[in-house]
Structures are given as structure tokens and as C-alpha cells.
Motif scaffolding. Structure first.
Motif, PDB file in Angstrom:
ATOM      1  N   TRP A  38       0.824  -1.209   0.000  1.00  0.00           N
ATOM      2  CA  TRP A  38       0.000   0.000   0.000  1.00  0.00           C
ATOM      3  C   TRP A  38       0.858   1.259   0.000  1.00  0.00           C
ATOM      4  N   TYR A 205      -9.131  -1.954   7.111  1.00  0.00           N
ATOM      5  CA  TYR A 205      -7.778  -1.413   7.000  1.00  0.00           C
ATOM      6  C   TYR A 205      -7.634  -0.050   7.681  1.00  0.00           C
ATOM      7  N   TRP A 207      -6.795   3.030   7.118  1.00  0.00           N
ATOM      8  CA  TRP A 207      -6.509   3.850   5.947  1.00  0.00           C
ATOM      9  C   TRP A 207      -5.770   5.137   6.269  1.00  0.00           C
ATOM     10  N   LEU A 210      -2.130   4.155   6.357  1.00  0.00           N
ATOM     11  CA  LEU A 210      -1.635   3.784   5.032  1.00  0.00           C
ATOM     12  C   LEU A 210      -1.519   4.999   4.109  1.00  0.00           C
TER      13      LEU A 210
END
Length: 299
Positions: A38, A205, A207, A210
Motif C-alpha cells: 500500500w 484497513y 486507511w 496507510l
């Protein structure tokens, strides 16, 4: 003078950002392969947008330069995988200190390629090796020597692949640094796509973490780093690069409560001191004209 001041703050900010990456990697709670995938994907998008917004035409590529850029990307991604895996086994601060043996990996590779290594550089190399020995001697008698040794080995492996990336980048002088970075992270996307997991993406996830890793720690950090390198003399760039391990050690202590013991501090100090001497040319005869050294990304 204005360019120098701008370069100093850009380089300093790039090193602060780089020093905080370990905390984001561990806080994500994801497997290393997912984190790197990612980072590469989001970083590639960010770098592409930065290049387009700057209206900088893409550098012409031949089959040879494209192949080298891809090879450098493979080395860089393996470097990230090993370093992030080291974070999980030993502290971020200790991993970063060991990772800073990378200048000496570069010296050894250069020697194998026929470059002359001065006696002074050999001295810094042996001093850094002594630092690693002190780190090992102080920890292998502890309760978890195997896990600890695995972490150190991973960090040393990461340093090796970073140096390999730098060696390859030396052969890509005709390509703009931002374009090299874009090709490298795009290579990482292709490499790790078969290993990436896509479960309930929106809900499962982290996010925020990331996106920070991809946009801030890759897209923005690359832009700041390369812009600073173009403005600063080599000694200034080399000295400011040591903000990175200091920030990593501080962040590790603040976020996770990890601190280096006396043995680790002694060994780490020797490694960083030797790296500073090597990078800044302490003890070497100063040339009349400034030499421009090759640079690659830290993380």
C-alpha cells in the motif's frame, strides 16, 4: 543563500518524516507485505500527481535504463520489507542504528566494482564493525538471542539492499530523481500485488496510517529530499541526514517506551560516529573543488 536555507529546512523535514515511519508501520498492525504494497501503490499515485503538477516531462527511457530502474526498485522494496520486518523483532531505534551501516555496504560494493578505498575509509569501516560487535556481545547472552539476532540480520540485510539501490541509481544520471522513485514504487506494486490482501477494505484497513505512509512518507518525503539534494552541498546533506536515526530513536521511546541500554548506546554511537566520518569525509584530503556524491533515498 536563500536556496541554502530552503534546502536545509527541506532536508531536515524529510529526515524527520523518515524517522517517524517505523511507528506508523507498527501501529498499522498489518503484515509487512501489505504495508509495503500500500505504501508503493499510494506513493506511486502521489508521485505521479506531483510530477504532473510540476509539469516536468518524463525522462526518456531506453531498455537499459528502464531495466536498471526496475532492478533498483526491486532492491528498494526488498530493503523496505527487511527493515520493516526488523522493526517487529527488535526496537525501531535499534533497527535504525544497525541500518545506518549502509554507507559501509556502499563502500564495500564500490570496492568490488574496482573503486579505490582509502585507508581512512577502512578505518571508519572497522570502527562501525566494532560497534556492531559491541551490540551483538551485549545482547546475545539475553533471554531471546535468536529473535534478537534475526532482527539485527534483517536490518543489516536492509542496509545491503539500500546500498545496492544506490549503486544502481548511480547509473541513472540521465533520469530525474522523482521519475526514478516513481518507477521504483510502481515496481513494488507489481512485485507485491500477488501477496496483497483485500479483505473488507473500507472497514478492515487503517486507511489513515496507510495514506500517511504513501502520501507523506513516500510522495512528499521524496519531493523534499530530492529538492534539498539539488540545493545543498554534500557536507551539509550528509550532516543533516543524521537527524533521521535520532528522530527514530526518540519516536520509538515516546510511542512504544523503548530505549537503548548502555551497551546498545555505546555500539550505536560508534556506528553513527563512523557513518558520520565516512559520509562527511573526516580525515580525507579535501579536494580543491567540491565533489558531488550520489544520493539515494533513506526509506
Amino acid at each position: 543563500m536563500r536556496d541554502l536555507q530552503q534546502g536545509v529546512w527541506q532536508m531536515s523535514l524529510a529526515m524527520v518524516i523518515s524517522g517517524s515511519i517505523g511507528a506508523f508501520v507498527l501501529l498499522s498492525g498489518l503484515p509487512v507485505t501489505d504495508v509495503v504494497f500500500w505504501r508503493c501503490l499510494i506513493g506511486a499515485i502521489a508521485l505521479f500527481l506531483f510530477i504532473r503538477l510540476s509539469k516536468q516531462p518524463f525522462s526518456p527511457l531506453t531498455s537499459v535504463t528502464l531495466g536498471l530502474a526496475i532492478l533498483g526498485g526491486i532492491a528498494l522494496v526488498v530493503n523496505w520489507l527487511l527493515l520493516f520486518a526488523a522493526y517487529e523483532r527488535i526496537s525501531i531505534g535499534l533497527s535504525t542504528v544497525v541500518y545506518n551501516t549502509q554507507p559501509f555496504m556502499l563502500v564495500m560494493m564500490g570496492m568490488l566494482m574496482g573503486e579505490r578505498v582509502s585507508a581512512v575509509k577502512w578505518g571508519w569501516l572497522f570502527l562501525a564493525f566494532g560497534g556492531v560487535v559491541i551490540l551483538l556481545s551485549g545482547e546475545l547472552t539475553g533471554g531471546h538471542p535468536t529473535a534478537w539476532l534475526t532482527g539485527v540480520t534483517l536490518a543489516l540485510g536492509a542496509a545491503f539492499f539500500y546500498a545496492l539501490t544506490a549503486i544502481i541509481t548511480r547509473r541513472l544520471r540521465s533520469i530525474a530523481p522523482q521519475h526514478i522513485a516513481f518507477i521504483q514504487v510502481l515496481t513494488g506494486v507489481v512485485m507485491l500485488l500477488p501477496l496483497a490482501q483485500f479483505p473488507a477494505l473500507i472497514h478492515a484497513y487503517p486507511w489513515g496510517i496507510l495514506l500517511t505512509l504513501g502520501i507523506v512518507h513516500t510522495g512528499i518525503m521524496y519531493q523534499l529530499l530530492y529538492s534539498a539534494i539539488q540545493k545543498l552541498p554534500t557536507p551539509v546533506t550528509g550532516s543533516l541526514s543524521f537527524i533521521y536515526p535520532v528522530v527514530a530513536i526518540v519516536v520509538d521511546n515516546v510511542v512504544f517506551g523503548h530505549s537503548l541500554n548502555a551497551t546498545q548506546l555505546t555500539g550505536g554511537a560508534l556506528i553513527l560516529f563512523a557513518a558520520a566520518g565516512n559520509n562527511l569525509g573526516w580525515g580525507e584530503k579535501k579536494p580543491r573543488e567540491c565533489e558531488v556524491s550520489d544520493k539515494a533515498t533513506h526509506q
